[in-house]
Design a protein around this motif. Sequence first.
Motif, PDB file in Angstrom:
ATOM      1  N   SER A 208      23.658  43.815  44.379  1.00 43.35           N
ATOM      2  CA  SER A 208      22.876  43.170  43.254  1.00 43.35           C
ATOM      3  C   SER A 208      22.973  41.298  44.055  1.00 43.35           C
ATOM      4  O   SER A 208      22.339  40.523  44.096  1.00 43.35           O
ATOM      5  N   HIS A 209      24.044  41.628  45.190  1.00 41.98           N
ATOM      6  CA  HIS A 209      23.935  40.023  46.262  1.00 41.98           C
ATOM      7  C   HIS A 209      24.759  40.705  47.191  1.00 41.98           C
ATOM      8  O   HIS A 209      25.696  40.593  47.846  1.00 41.98           O
ATOM      9  N   LEU A 210      23.856  41.417  48.294  1.00 43.73           N
ATOM     10  CA  LEU A 210      24.112  41.787  49.297  1.00 43.73           C
ATOM     11  C   LEU A 210      24.065  40.254  50.299  1.00 43.73           C
ATOM     12  O   LEU A 210      24.564  40.428  52.006  1.00 43.73           O
ATOM     13  N   GLY A 211      22.887  39.512  50.132  1.00 46.20           N
ATOM     14  CA  GLY A 211      23.606  38.734  51.016  1.00 46.20           C
ATOM     15  C   GLY A 211      25.052  38.070  50.843  1.00 46.20           C
ATOM     16  O   GLY A 211      25.650  36.872  51.373  1.00 46.20           O
ATOM     17  N   THR A 212      25.285  38.147  49.780  1.00 51.46           N
ATOM     18  CA  THR A 212      27.145  37.540  49.690  1.00 51.46           C
ATOM     19  C   THR A 212      27.981  38.533  50.269  1.00 51.46           C
ATOM     20  O   THR A 212      28.756  37.782  50.943  1.00 51.46           O
ATOM     21  N   PHE A 213      27.592  39.885  50.603  1.00 48.01           N
ATOM     22  CA  PHE A 213      28.888  40.637  50.640  1.00 48.01           C
ATOM     23  C   PHE A 213      27.937  42.004  51.113  1.00 48.01           C
ATOM     24  O   PHE A 213      27.353  42.937  50.662  1.00 48.01           O
ATOM     25  N   ALA A 214      28.846  41.732  52.702  1.00 45.57           N
ATOM     26  CA  ALA A 214      28.172  42.761  53.120  1.00 45.57           C
ATOM     27  C   ALA A 214      29.264  44.187  54.015  1.00 45.57           C
ATOM     28  O   ALA A 214      28.864  45.343  53.981  1.00 45.57           O
ATOM     29  N   TRP A 215      30.333  44.701  53.242  1.00 48.48           N
ATOM     30  CA  TRP A 215      31.449  45.453  52.659  1.00 48.48           C
ATOM     31  C   TRP A 215      31.196  45.654  51.195  1.00 48.48           C
ATOM     32  O   TRP A 215      32.186  44.916  50.566  1.00 48.48           O
ATOM     33  N   LEU A 231      20.987  49.957  40.555  1.00 48.62           N
ATOM     34  CA  LEU A 231      22.116  49.628  41.974  1.00 48.62           C
ATOM     35  C   LEU A 231      20.988  49.377  42.502  1.00 48.62           C
ATOM     36  O   LEU A 231      21.501  47.977  43.377  1.00 48.62           O
ATOM     37  N   LEU A 232      20.610  49.549  43.335  1.00 47.53           N
ATOM     38  CA  LEU A 232      19.185  49.611  44.681  1.00 47.53           C
ATOM     39  C   LEU A 232      18.051  50.222  44.904  1.00 47.53           C
ATOM     40  O   LEU A 232      17.956  51.521  44.922  1.00 47.53           O
ATOM     41  N   PRO A 233      16.591  49.343  43.710  1.00 39.85           N
ATOM     42  CA  PRO A 233      15.719  49.177  43.968  1.00 39.85           C
ATOM     43  C   PRO A 233      15.538  49.639  45.240  1.00 39.85           C
ATOM     44  O   PRO A 233      13.869  50.331  45.085  1.00 39.85           O
ATOM     45  N   GLU A 234      15.730  48.940  45.724  1.00 42.10           N
ATOM     46  CA  GLU A 234      15.093  48.643  47.318  1.00 42.10           C
ATOM     47  C   GLU A 234      16.075  48.663  48.503  1.00 42.10           C
ATOM     48  O   GLU A 234      16.315  47.985  49.352  1.00 42.10           O
ATOM     49  N   PRO A 235      15.964  50.516  48.722  1.00 42.15           N
ATOM     50  CA  PRO A 235      17.465  50.724  49.419  1.00 42.15           C
ATOM     51  C   PRO A 235      16.975  50.744  50.624  1.00 42.15           C
ATOM     52  O   PRO A 235      18.006  50.587  52.110  1.00 42.15           O
ATOM     53  N   ALA A 236      15.469  50.287  51.257  1.00 47.69           N
ATOM     54  CA  ALA A 236      15.620  50.142  52.822  1.00 47.69           C
ATOM     55  C   ALA A 236      15.811  48.961  52.670  1.00 47.69           C
ATOM     56  O   ALA A 236      16.091  48.526  54.110  1.00 47.69           O
ATOM     57  N   ALA A 238      17.943  47.238  52.026  1.00 43.03           N
ATOM     58  CA  ALA A 238      19.669  47.026  51.376  1.00 43.03           C
ATOM     59  C   ALA A 238      20.193  47.374  53.116  1.00 43.03           C
ATOM     60  O   ALA A 238      20.865  46.571  52.960  1.00 43.03           O
ATOM     61  N   LYS A 239      19.474  48.630  53.576  1.00 39.85           N
ATOM     62  CA  LYS A 239      20.630  49.415  54.383  1.00 39.85           C
ATOM     63  C   LYS A 239      20.356  48.076  55.694  1.00 39.85           C
ATOM     64  O   LYS A 239      21.533  48.277  56.553  1.00 39.85           O
ATOM     65  N   PRO A 240      19.909  47.084  55.926  1.00 43.05           N
ATOM     66  CA  PRO A 240      20.417  46.483  57.267  1.00 43.05           C
ATOM     67  C   PRO A 240      20.716  45.453  57.230  1.00 43.05           C
ATOM     68  O   PRO A 240      21.721  45.050  57.501  1.00 43.05           O
ATOM     69  N   GLN A 241      21.516  45.003  55.553  1.00 35.39           N
ATOM     70  CA  GLN A 241      22.242  43.804  55.605  1.00 35.39           C
ATOM     71  C   GLN A 241      23.928  44.656  54.859  1.00 35.39           C
ATOM     72  O   GLN A 241      24.665  44.265  54.607  1.00 35.39           O
ATOM     73  N   LEU A 242      24.172  46.084  54.815  1.00 31.88           N
ATOM     74  CA  LEU A 242      25.070  46.442  54.667  1.00 31.88           C
ATOM     75  C   LEU A 242      25.292  47.022  55.467  1.00 31.88           C
ATOM     76  O   LEU A 242      25.591  47.593  56.754  1.00 31.88           O
ATOM     77  N   LYS A 243      27.439  46.849  55.689  1.00 30.55           N
ATOM     78  CA  LYS A 243      28.046  47.352  57.189  1.00 30.55           C
ATOM     79  C   LYS A 243      29.421  48.717  56.162  1.00 30.55           C
ATOM     80  O   LYS A 243      29.368  49.009  57.245  1.00 30.55           O
ATOM     81  N   LEU A 244      29.604  48.212  55.435  1.00 27.29           N
ATOM     82  CA  LEU A 244      30.535  49.394  54.612  1.00 27.29           C
ATOM     83  C   LEU A 244      29.499  49.774  53.850  1.00 27.29           C
ATOM     84  O   LEU A 244      29.954  49.009  52.940  1.00 27.29           O
ATOM     85  N   LEU A 245      29.168  51.066  53.079  1.00 23.69           N
ATOM     86  CA  LEU A 245      28.637  51.097  51.589  1.00 23.69           C
ATOM     87  C   LEU A 245      30.489  52.237  51.845  1.00 23.69           C
ATOM     88  O   LEU A 245      29.708  53.280  52.425  1.00 23.69           O
ATOM     89  N   GLU A 268      19.881  60.537  48.865  1.00 29.18           N
ATOM     90  CA  GLU A 268      18.680  61.302  49.018  1.00 29.18           C
ATOM     91  C   GLU A 268      17.529  59.754  49.161  1.00 29.18           C
ATOM     92  O   GLU A 268      16.635  60.270  50.518  1.00 29.18           O
ATOM     93  N   LYS A 269      18.096  58.610  49.176  1.00 29.25           N
ATOM     94  CA  LYS A 269      17.065  57.633  50.173  1.00 29.25           C
ATOM     95  C   LYS A 269      17.441  56.877  51.532  1.00 29.25           C
ATOM     96  O   LYS A 269      17.552  55.798  51.724  1.00 29.25           O
ATOM     97  N   GLU A 270      18.833  58.177  51.793  1.00 30.01           N
ATOM     98  CA  GLU A 270      19.639  57.723  53.057  1.00 30.01           C
ATOM     99  C   GLU A 270      19.465  56.742  53.514  1.00 30.01           C
ATOM    100  O   GLU A 270      19.627  55.812  54.958  1.00 30.01           O
ATOM    101  N   VAL A 271      20.619  55.944  53.136  1.00 31.07           N
ATOM    102  CA  VAL A 271      21.055  54.566  52.647  1.00 31.07           C
ATOM    103  C   VAL A 271      23.045  55.260  53.809  1.00 31.07           C
ATOM    104  O   VAL A 271      23.384  56.166  52.676  1.00 31.07           O
ATOM    105  N   PRO A 272      23.286  54.821  54.574  1.00 26.78           N
ATOM    106  CA  PRO A 272      24.395  54.796  54.978  1.00 26.78           C
ATOM    107  C   PRO A 272      25.677  55.091  54.348  1.00 26.78           C
ATOM    108  O   PRO A 272      25.804  53.615  53.730  1.00 26.78           O
TER     109      PRO A 272
END
Length: 300
Positions: A208-215, A231-236, A238-245, A268-272
Amino acid sequence: MRPVRLLTLLTLLPLSAAAEEGKPASPPPAAKTARTRPIVLGPDDKPAYGEAPASIFQRQENIPHGKLEILEYASKTVGTNRRLKVYTPPGYAQDRRYPVLYLLHGIGGDEGEWQRFAKVDALLDNLIAAGKARPMIVVMPNGRARPDDRATGDIYSAAPAFANFERDLLDDVIPAVERHYGVDARPEQRALAGLSMGGGQTFNFGLSHLGTFAWIGGFSAAPNTKPPATLLPEPAKAKPQLKLLWVSCGNRDGLLGISQGLHAYLKEKEVPHIWHVDGNGHDPAHWRSALYWFSQQLFR
Ligand code: FER
């Protein structure tokens, strides 16, 4: 078989219902819910990595060493002075800017838990000396955000204090760390990870704070984990903000279903993401191995 199955049923009851049955409100460790939920393994539920070598958690004398220290900070959230444990890497210099991993403990733990079972200082010293991890600061706070933050009494009753830690982490812990240490405060230089209750905190607060944590890394996430779509209502987005999940759990851990649910949603949402299911239970062997592999991938 019969007594074992009876025990399973009792430990699956909510704690209040268990109390009505005349059982203690706090289940004894041997009957922990964590070990008694049915486990159903699917085709994806395999290890992505091997076990961490035991020697990596042992201090080597012939390499440079980082330091472990306690930082006391004033928490506006809790209204007390709180303590966290900090690892600074070998050759740490205040005027440099380091990435930071915030590492969260489990329901019975505290700010010393990770160090006690994973020897975080030795692990990072060894990985950094081998060129396998970037020099980083590791912050191990106490995730029980309440005036008495010790793991005493009924440890399950502290769940609200673990939820309350979201504000302590964002408003008090991170600002204090960034005032006291040479920190690169960009989100792509900040990681959040944790075990069990701390794994749930990691997903709840981090996603919920991907602007704070990328990993982000959750190991054996506990029932405090919110449902995947919450946790991830808008997976699309979130994707570019995540370095590693990173999502991992042992295949003998009764809490595996929580991580499986998150993995299924992410797939299902194709979030790496990394999905790592090893042969451990709800135990330090899984958490040590997870930290070993996770920390090597950070801040690259
Ligand atoms: C539960 C089972 C396990 C639970 C929390 C945990 C809040 C946490 C375990 C840990 O942190 O090791 O039902 O509910």
